[in-house]
Write a protein that holds these residues in place. Structure first.
Motif, PDB file in Angstrom:
ATOM      1  N   TYR A   1     118.036 -14.579 114.999  1.00 28.89           N
ATOM      2  CA  TYR A   1     118.698 -15.783 114.486  1.00 28.89           C
ATOM      3  C   TYR A   1     119.931 -15.385 113.675  1.00 28.89           C
ATOM      4  CZ  TYR A   1     116.153 -14.518 110.216  1.00 28.89           C
ATOM      5  OH  TYR A   1     115.656 -13.843 109.124  1.00 28.89           O
ATOM      6  N   ARG A   2     120.735 -16.378 113.371  1.00 32.30           N
ATOM      7  CA  ARG A   2     121.951 -16.129 112.588  1.00 32.30           C
ATOM      8  C   ARG A   2     121.718 -16.471 111.117  1.00 32.30           C
ATOM      9  NH1 ARG A   2     126.434 -14.572 115.064  1.00 32.30           N
ATOM     10  NH2 ARG A   2     126.507 -14.772 117.338  1.00 32.30           N
TER      11      ARG A   2
ATOM     12  N   LEU B   1     123.755 -11.868 113.156  1.00 29.88           N
ATOM     13  CA  LEU B   1     122.469 -11.878 113.837  1.00 29.88           C
ATOM     14  C   LEU B   1     121.490 -10.986 113.082  1.00 29.88           C
ATOM     15  CD1 LEU B   1     123.727 -11.535 117.519  1.00 29.88           C
ATOM     16  CD2 LEU B   1     122.710 -13.574 116.491  1.00 29.88           C
ATOM     17  N   THR B   2     120.252 -11.442 112.991  1.00 27.17           N
ATOM     18  CA  THR B   2     119.232 -10.657 112.298  1.00 27.17           C
ATOM     19  C   THR B   2     117.849 -11.043 112.810  1.00 27.17           C
ATOM     20  OG1 THR B   2     118.468  -9.916 110.126  1.00 27.17           O
ATOM     21  CG2 THR B   2     118.937 -12.281 110.375  1.00 27.17           C
ATOM     22  N   VAL B   3     116.823 -10.355 112.328  1.00 27.07           N
ATOM     23  CA  VAL B   3     115.426 -10.682 112.608  1.00 27.07           C
ATOM     24  C   VAL B   3     114.653 -10.587 111.307  1.00 27.07           C
ATOM     25  CG1 VAL B   3     115.498  -9.825 114.986  1.00 27.07           C
ATOM     26  CG2 VAL B   3     114.802  -8.277 113.144  1.00 27.07           C
TER      27      VAL B   3
ATOM     28  N   ASN C   1     116.966 -23.045 121.753  1.00 29.14           N
ATOM     29  CA  ASN C   1     116.191 -22.469 122.850  1.00 29.14           C
ATOM     30  C   ASN C   1     117.108 -21.944 123.943  1.00 29.14           C
ATOM     31  OD1 ASN C   1     113.619 -25.040 122.698  1.00 29.14           O
ATOM     32  ND2 ASN C   1     113.654 -23.023 121.739  1.00 29.14           N
ATOM     33  N   ILE C   2     118.091 -22.762 124.311  1.00 30.29           N
ATOM     34  CA  ILE C   2     118.940 -22.457 125.456  1.00 30.29           C
ATOM     35  C   ILE C   2     119.934 -21.355 125.152  1.00 30.29           C
ATOM     36  CG2 ILE C   2     120.638 -23.401 127.083  1.00 30.29           C
ATOM     37  CD1 ILE C   2     119.368 -26.216 126.325  1.00 30.29           C
ATOM     38  N   TYR C   3     120.653 -21.500 124.038  1.00 29.59           N
ATOM     39  CA  TYR C   3     121.830 -20.662 123.799  1.00 29.59           C
ATOM     40  C   TYR C   3     121.601 -19.508 122.822  1.00 29.59           C
ATOM     41  CZ  TYR C   3     124.245 -24.339 126.335  1.00 29.59           C
ATOM     42  OH  TYR C   3     124.632 -25.232 127.309  1.00 29.59           O
ATOM     43  N   THR C   4     120.425 -19.448 122.199  1.00 31.61           N
ATOM     44  CA  THR C   4     120.139 -18.322 121.309  1.00 31.61           C
ATOM     45  C   THR C   4     118.823 -17.649 121.689  1.00 31.61           C
ATOM     46  OG1 THR C   4     121.341 -19.385 119.490  1.00 31.61           O
ATOM     47  CG2 THR C   4     119.882 -17.567 118.921  1.00 31.61           C
TER      48      THR C   4
ATOM     49  N   ASN D   1     124.939  -7.045 116.505  1.00 26.75           N
ATOM     50  CA  ASN D   1     126.145  -7.645 115.937  1.00 26.75           C
ATOM     51  C   ASN D   1     127.416  -7.023 116.500  1.00 26.75           C
ATOM     52  OD1 ASN D   1     125.467  -9.738 113.730  1.00 26.75           O
ATOM     53  ND2 ASN D   1     124.004  -8.105 113.346  1.00 26.75           N
ATOM     54  N   ILE D   2     127.364  -5.741 116.830  1.00 27.56           N
ATOM     55  CA  ILE D   2     128.516  -5.122 117.488  1.00 27.56           C
ATOM     56  C   ILE D   2     128.724  -5.750 118.862  1.00 27.56           C
ATOM     57  CG2 ILE D   2     129.339  -2.982 118.545  1.00 27.56           C
ATOM     58  CD1 ILE D   2     127.949  -1.475 116.255  1.00 27.56           C
TER      59      ILE D   2
END
Length: 368
Positions: free
Chosen positions: A127-128, A133-135, A321-324, A364-365
């Motif tokens: 998620y952002r 971006l991270t977890v 759901n669709i785009y991430t 992220n890169i």
């Protein structure tokens, strides 16, 4: 010209306003997402199902897999299940089978499904946060440890057979039998069902995760419009892809449709109340011919339920759901697979923590 050279030239053309419309897969289009147009301007935009017009590209077709699970093996392990289920129910069913003694060969597909089970169970997501971006690291560590514990507990010798002859099949070693049917079949289209498999012998599990990077049906199935296009007709031209005529052709070619127009839904076999009754055609005398004439009534009803559930799953997908989620899940799964295959599972929590940090940095890169 290599594919990489094409991508570089294509992206340059988009950035300089020299390209209007692109059809490609979602993964390939992601790097140019900031140049995406306003899809609400599309002619026939109102036909697009759910939230599929809200991202940087729009699918012109969609695919979900139907996994056919052998009822004889399900019964042998005393597991109760509905006849048409979603993929998360299938994963839970397999866990119950293992608890009751099932011994599945740990091939590529089994490892893939095992990882998917724990990702869904623990709601692991990329998620952002503050634009990056991270977890959730704690959840990630716990999930990988649970996967490794599961492998130690339920799989013979804990040996991964990633390149075995039947790598794509789930195989039960106790009974020497495949748990799943020998080939993948569509969940959003019944055109290819011609008497095989024998429906009454299987439980149908619907996988509502489109494989946006690898499935051939999706290689050119996402539309991208350049926001800097100087063509006044670009949204009208592209909008024809969501018109009734083209979407009916999509279905006739064996794919799932992205349009929810009354005409298209009726054409592929849906009634106005949402019930699926099968695609029909009319002969020269005006008589309705049932296309699904290869099965008895009970089997046909299961296929109809499969269609209803898959199109409902399409309708309720959120933009995330669709785009991430679906888009980045292969990266998440790939990291876990490589961590296990590289033999790092005995290296300790510090190595795992460092590996997750490196994974987030690389994400992220790649995507920012």
């Amino acid at each position: 010209m290599s594919n990489n050279d094409y991508i570089l030239k294509r992206n340059s053309a988009i950035e300089h306003g020299d390209a209007d419309i692109i059809l490609d897969n979602m993964y390939s289009l992601y790097p140019i997402r900031k140049h995406a147009g306003d899809y609400s301007k599309l002619e026939n935009y109102e036909n697009i199902t759910g939230h599929f017009g809200e991202g940087f590209c729009v699918p012109i077709a969609y695919s979900m897999n139907a996994i056919f699970v052998d009822n004889e093996l399900i019964d042998k392990y005393g597991v109760n299940t509905d006849k048409v289920i979603m993929v998360e129910d299938y994963y839970r069913m397999k866990q119950e089978m293992k608890e009751k003694g099932a011994k599945f060969s740990l091939n590529g597909t089994e490892l893939h499904e095992l990882i998917n089970y724990y990702i869904l169970k623990n709601n692991v997501k990329i998620y952002r946060e503050d634009g990056m971006l991270t977890v959730d690291k704690d959840i990630m560590v716990n999930t990988i440890n649970e996967i490794l514990e599961d492998m130690d507990k339920y799989y013979e010798n804990n040996e991964i057979k990633v390149n075995s002859e039947n790598d794509y099949l789930v195989y039960d070693m106790n009974y020497g039998k495949n748990l799943t049917y020998i080939t993948g079949l569509p969940a959003m289209n019944t055109e290819s069902y011609r008497g095989e498999p024998i429906i009454e012998n299987y439980t149908i599990a619907i996988s509502n995760e489109e494989h946006t990077r690898t499935a051939s049906v999706n290689e050119l199935s996402w539309l991208f419009i350049n926001k800097n296009s100087g063509n006044d007709n670009v949204y009208k031209i592209a909008g024809s892809l969501f018109g009734d005529g083209f979407q009916c052709l999509v279905y006739d070619e064996g794919f799932g449709v992205i349009s929810n127009s009354d005409f298209v839904m009726n054409y592929i076999g849906f009634e106005k109340n949402g019930n699926y009754t099968g695609k029909k055609s009319v002969d020269a005398n005006g008589n309705i011919i049932r296309i699904n004439r290869y099965y008895d009534k009970n089997s046909e009803e299961r296929l109809f339920e499969m269609m209803e559930k898959s199109y409902e799953a399409l309708r309720i997908m959120t933009s995330d759901n669709i785009y991430t989620d679906n888009f980045l899940k292969p990266d998440l799964r790939g990291f876990i697979v490589h961590y296990i295959l590289d033999g790092k599972d005995g290296a300790g929590e510090n190595v795992l923590s460092t590996s997750i940090d490196e994974f987030i940095t690389n994400l992220n890169i790649r995507y920012n």
